[in-house]
Design an enzyme around this catalytic site. Structure first.
Site, PDB file in Angstrom:
ATOM      1  N   ARG A  38       0.939  -0.873   0.386  1.00  0.00           N
ATOM      2  CA  ARG A  38      -0.368   0.009   0.080  1.00  0.00           C
ATOM      3  C   ARG A  38       0.906   1.143  -0.309  1.00  0.00           C
ATOM      4  O   ARG A  38       0.649   2.207  -0.614  1.00  0.00           O
ATOM      5  CB  ARG A  38      -0.878  -0.102   1.247  1.00  0.00           C
ATOM      6  CG  ARG A  38      -2.090  -1.061   1.279  1.00  0.00           C
ATOM      7  CD  ARG A  38      -3.148  -0.966   1.543  1.00  0.00           C
ATOM      8  NE  ARG A  38      -4.376  -1.875   1.914  1.00  0.00           N
ATOM      9  CZ  ARG A  38      -4.957  -2.065   3.076  1.00  0.00           C
ATOM     10  NH1 ARG A  38      -4.615  -2.158   4.249  1.00  0.00           N
ATOM     11  NH2 ARG A  38      -6.019  -2.386   2.338  1.00  0.00           N
ATOM     12  N   LYS A 203     -15.943 -16.591   4.328  1.00  0.00           N
ATOM     13  CA  LYS A 203     -17.353 -16.641   4.532  1.00  0.00           C
ATOM     14  C   LYS A 203     -18.185 -15.900   3.022  1.00  0.00           C
ATOM     15  O   LYS A 203     -17.959 -15.001   2.422  1.00  0.00           O
ATOM     16  CB  LYS A 203     -18.048 -15.563   5.266  1.00  0.00           C
ATOM     17  CG  LYS A 203     -17.176 -16.180   6.292  1.00  0.00           C
ATOM     18  CD  LYS A 203     -17.974 -15.223   7.909  1.00  0.00           C
ATOM     19  CE  LYS A 203     -17.599 -15.569   9.394  1.00  0.00           C
ATOM     20  NZ  LYS A 203     -18.213 -14.686  10.098  1.00  0.00           N
ATOM     21  N   GLY A 356      -7.141  -7.125  -0.416  1.00  0.00           N
ATOM     22  CA  GLY A 356      -6.969  -7.981   0.604  1.00  0.00           C
ATOM     23  C   GLY A 356      -6.368  -9.083   0.583  1.00  0.00           C
ATOM     24  O   GLY A 356      -4.869  -8.687   0.343  1.00  0.00           O
ATOM     25  N   GLY A 380     -12.386  -4.158   1.029  1.00  0.00           N
ATOM     26  CA  GLY A 380     -13.919  -3.662   0.675  1.00  0.00           C
ATOM     27  C   GLY A 380     -14.383  -2.250  -0.044  1.00  0.00           C
ATOM     28  O   GLY A 380     -15.853  -2.351  -0.314  1.00  0.00           O
TER      29      GLY A 380
END
Length: 399
Positions: A38, A203, A356, A380
């Site tokens: 980043r 998930k 991510g 996100g």
């Protein structure tokens, strides 16, 4: 939205530029940066501003310090690494909007760079009360003449440094934010076909909105990672002790039915790598998805599935990948993620990695980042963009 190029045409020599960056890098127990991706991503914007004579005031967050100073989440190590990458000093303020910040910013020369301490050390940065956020934003804005947002990973947050500052200063999108918007908008408007989306991660509930928004836009959807077991359960398979979201089984059935109606090829794994416990030294065993035993959990897609997914990626024209195929942090369960990552990178497709854990896997495995057309820094934010949501940080730049 106005871009960095527009700002440069206006001129920035001697002007103070408040640059919101995403410097939320992982640190180990000794405060060493374990992945500087980043930091490197925002370097082009910083260097461009420096080269044009701006005085760059960087602000960013790290971790979740819950509105109070926490030495373990200081940006001090980031300042050190940033200076190494730039080859020039980066002046670090040990507070965010206090006397030390005023002193450091006030001493900046043309082309100089300062980094303020963690924004989230102030509770006002993330406050849901407009007046509190605006108070903090006003203090930040006092350090600058213009504002540039290059923190795509934070544009889905209505925070003081992302949203409110942009209402107080002339505001522009940095090179990274502009690139992210251009690439991600292409995935939802007119992608080259065949268009393949690969989704993994733990998930299925984290990806429901993405699947819902993209299902009628893609040609193929490949599902791996922990989320695959809820889809398998929706097909009537037993999943042993694998990660399972029983509350989402009916939704997965809906997606399977909808894919058939739309003519979308929704591929689920045919085999998996299982273990009796979640551990790096657990004994791995490959089995068909129809034969997962009680007491065992699937921790990666199997080799046959990895080959199947790689073949589907080979002739794709556009690929979006978000989420690892297994627990890539454990060597015994990393092969599926590696195979998919290599297939995405070697395909002739326009390839986008959704940030991510996917980006982390690429770096952890030592893969060539240049093999991918775009590695998002969004995480996100990337997913919410692809869900079709309005992101506050982008909306204010476009207003």
């Amino acid at each position: 939205m106005k871009t960095l190029d527009a700002l440069l045409k206006e001129g920035v020599v001697g002007r103070r530029v408040l640059l919101r960056a995403d410097l939320n890098v992982p640190l180990d127990d000794d405060a060493h940066i374990t992945d500087d991706g980043r930091i490197r991503a925002v370097l082009p914007t910083i260097q461009t501003l420096r080269d044009n004579g701006a005085r760059v005031v960087l602000c960013a967050h790290l971790g979740r310090p819950k509105g109070e100073p926490n030495p373990a989440m200081s940006l001090a190590p980031v300042a050190v690494r940033l200076a190494e990458l730039l080859g020039d000093p980066v002046f670090f303020a040990t507070d965010t909007v206090g006397p030390e910040a005023e002193k450091v910013v006030g001493a900046l020369a043309d082309g100089g760079v300062a980094l303020l301490e963690n924004l989230r050390f102030s509770p006002d940065e993330t406050s849901k009360v407009d007046e509190e956020r605006r108070r903090f934003a006003t203090q930040l804005a006092a350090f600058a003449d213009v504002y540039v947002d290059d923190a795509f990973g934070a544009v889905h947050r209505k925070h003081a440094s992302v949203y409110d500052v942009a209402t107080l200063l002339p505001s522009y999108a940095g090179a990274l934010v502009s690139r992210e918007v251009s690439v991600l908008s292409g995935l939802t408007s007119d992608p080259q076909r065949p268009y393949t989306v690969v989704l993994g991660g733990a998930k299925v509930s984290d990806k429901l909105a993405v699947i819902d928004n993209l299902l009628d836009k893609v040609d193929r959807l490949l599902v791996g990672g922990g989320m695959m077991f809820t889809f398998l359960a929706a097909q009537g398979y037993g999943t042993g002790d694998s990660l399972l979201e029983e509350s989402q089984i009916s939704k997965c059935k809906e997606f399977l039915d909808r894919a058939r109606t739309l003519g979308v090829e929704l591929l689920l794994p045919v085999d998996t790598v299982t273990a009796q416990r979640f551990a790096a030294d657990a004994e791995a065993q490959v089995c068909p998805v129809a034969e997962i035993q009680s007491g065992r959990m699937g921790l990666d897609i199997g080799p046959e599935t990895a080959r199947l997914f790689a073949a589907k990626l080979e002739d794709s024209a556009t690929v979006f990948w978000n989420g690892p195929m297994g627990v890539f942090e454990f060597d015994a369960f990393a092969a599926g993620t590696r195979t998919v990552a290599e297939a995405v990178g070697t395909s002739h497709a326009f390839s986008v990695v959704g940030g991510g854990d996917s980006a982390a896997a690429i770096r952890a495995m030592g893969l060539n980042e240049s093999a991918f057309n775009h590695i998002s820094t969004g995480g996100g934010a990337s997913l919410e963009y692809l869900e079709g949501k309005q992101l506050p940080g982008l909306a204010i730049l476009e207003s």
